[in-house]
Design a protein around this motif. Structure first.
Motif, PDB file in Angstrom:
ATOM      1  N   LEU A 141      35.460  52.965  53.855  1.00 24.22           N
ATOM      2  CA  LEU A 141      35.828  52.961  52.089  1.00 24.22           C
ATOM      3  C   LEU A 141      35.650  51.436  52.290  1.00 24.22           C
ATOM      4  N   VAL A 142      35.197  50.948  51.030  1.00 19.02           N
ATOM      5  CA  VAL A 142      35.292  49.603  50.620  1.00 19.02           C
ATOM      6  C   VAL A 142      35.448  49.210  49.083  1.00 19.02           C
ATOM      7  N   GLU A 143      36.032  48.451  48.586  1.00 22.68           N
ATOM      8  CA  GLU A 143      36.404  48.162  47.273  1.00 22.68           C
ATOM      9  C   GLU A 143      36.260  46.365  46.872  1.00 22.68           C
ATOM     10  N   ARG A 144      36.151  46.140  45.681  1.00 21.54           N
ATOM     11  CA  ARG A 144      35.851  44.718  45.486  1.00 21.54           C
ATOM     12  C   ARG A 144      36.801  44.218  44.367  1.00 21.54           C
ATOM     13  N   GLY A 145      37.365  43.132  44.267  1.00 24.77           N
ATOM     14  CA  GLY A 145      38.134  42.595  43.398  1.00 24.77           C
ATOM     15  C   GLY A 145      37.652  41.123  42.977  1.00 24.77           C
ATOM     16  N   GLU A 146      37.992  40.852  41.666  1.00 24.64           N
ATOM     17  CA  GLU A 146      37.496  39.218  41.430  1.00 24.64           C
ATOM     18  C   GLU A 146      38.665  38.675  40.475  1.00 24.64           C
ATOM     19  N   TRP A 147      39.075  37.277  40.755  1.00 25.82           N
ATOM     20  CA  TRP A 147      39.916  36.871  39.918  1.00 25.82           C
ATOM     21  C   TRP A 147      39.113  35.541  39.253  1.00 25.82           C
ATOM     22  N   VAL A 148      39.066  35.546  38.070  1.00 25.04           N
ATOM     23  CA  VAL A 148      38.187  34.468  37.283  1.00 25.04           C
ATOM     24  C   VAL A 148      39.069  33.602  36.927  1.00 25.04           C
ATOM     25  N   GLY A 149      38.604  32.137  37.206  1.00 24.80           N
ATOM     26  CA  GLY A 149      39.048  30.944  36.614  1.00 24.80           C
ATOM     27  C   GLY A 149      38.274  29.914  36.818  1.00 24.80           C
ATOM     28  N   THR A 150      38.728  28.502  37.020  1.00 23.45           N
ATOM     29  CA  THR A 150      38.024  27.506  37.023  1.00 23.45           C
ATOM     30  C   THR A 150      38.552  26.612  38.484  1.00 23.45           C
ATOM     31  N   VAL A 151      37.717  25.595  38.480  1.00 22.37           N
ATOM     32  CA  VAL A 151      38.081  24.657  39.540  1.00 22.37           C
ATOM     33  C   VAL A 151      38.620  23.406  39.072  1.00 22.37           C
ATOM     34  N   ALA A 152      39.688  23.085  39.542  1.00 21.72           N
ATOM     35  CA  ALA A 152      40.517  21.816  39.024  1.00 21.72           C
ATOM     36  C   ALA A 152      39.810  20.637  39.695  1.00 21.72           C
ATOM     37  N   ASP A 153      40.005  19.579  39.165  1.00 21.80           N
ATOM     38  CA  ASP A 153      39.685  18.241  39.313  1.00 21.80           C
ATOM     39  C   ASP A 153      40.167  17.656  40.799  1.00 21.80           C
TER      40      ASP A 153
END
Length: 205
Positions: A141-153
């Motif tokens: 079995l395989v599942e995917r998760g994504e955590w959205v954001g931005t890259v800091a300076d």
């Protein structure tokens, strides 16, 4: 693939022993915190075997490569994940190469190279991605998760590991992942999302 002990899960002292295909102790600790309430009675143990060649072209493929190798070597059900950071302005890089981005496998080197490659970029949208895999005698079995954001300076915070000091999750009130408590990170991270979905499928299978 149930966790009743009837389909290949080994009963150890009243619990169910599952090998985690990683040499990273931070991941084992994080997964124990995440999966403890989701798969009660499961004891996670680290894999001390050789690391397989991760030559897949997706997070999912590499997670399965690691889980298969751990299962084949130990005979135990195996969990693995492949995770990294994907940056829009870099065409999705570092992506599956996140751990080896700078060529040294050093987290600080990887982080500094990513910041250098983003110098002058106004679009700093990124996401942490995790593919979580389970392999036992009954299948995969395989599942995917994504955590959205931005890259800091610049790096911020003292917690977490990897790219956490420069990742600003969209749901963290402007804080970097490295500025979140372990509980806060566990509740919303890409790894949480992937393994929560995987645990649900294990329970149903």
């Amino acid at each position: 693939m149930s966790i009743t002990g009837s389909t290949g899960l080994e009963l150890i002292g009243g619990g169910l022993q599952v090998v985690v295909a990683t040499h990273n102790p931070h991941k084992v600790e994080e997964l124990q915190r995440i999966l403890g309430p989701l798969l009660p009675g499961v004891e996670l143990v680290p894999d001390d075997g050789p690391e397989p060649v991760e030559d897949g072209d997706t997070f999912e493929a590499n997670a399965l490569i690691k889980a298969r190798a751990a299962h084949e070597r130990t005979g135990l059900p195996a969990l693995a994940d492949d995770s990294g950071i994907s940056v829009d302005a870099l065409g999705g890089a570092p992506g599956i190469h996140s751990a080896r981005y700078a060529g040294t496998r050093d987290a600080q080197d990887n982080l500094e190279l990513l910041l250098a490659n983003l110098a002058g970029q106004t679009d700093r949208t990124a996401r942490f991605v995790c593919a979580a895999a389970w392999v036992d005698a009954d299948g995969e079995l395989v599942e995917r998760g994504e955590w959205v954001g931005t890259v800091a300076d610049a790096p911020r915070g003292e917690g977490g590991f990897g790219y956490d000091p420069i990742f600003l999750p969209a749901d963290a009130d402007g804080r970097a992942a490295a500025e979140l408590s372990a509980d806060e990170k566990d509740a919303r991270s890409h790894r949480r999302l992937a393994f929560e979905a995987l645990a649900a499928r294990i329970q149903r299978a």
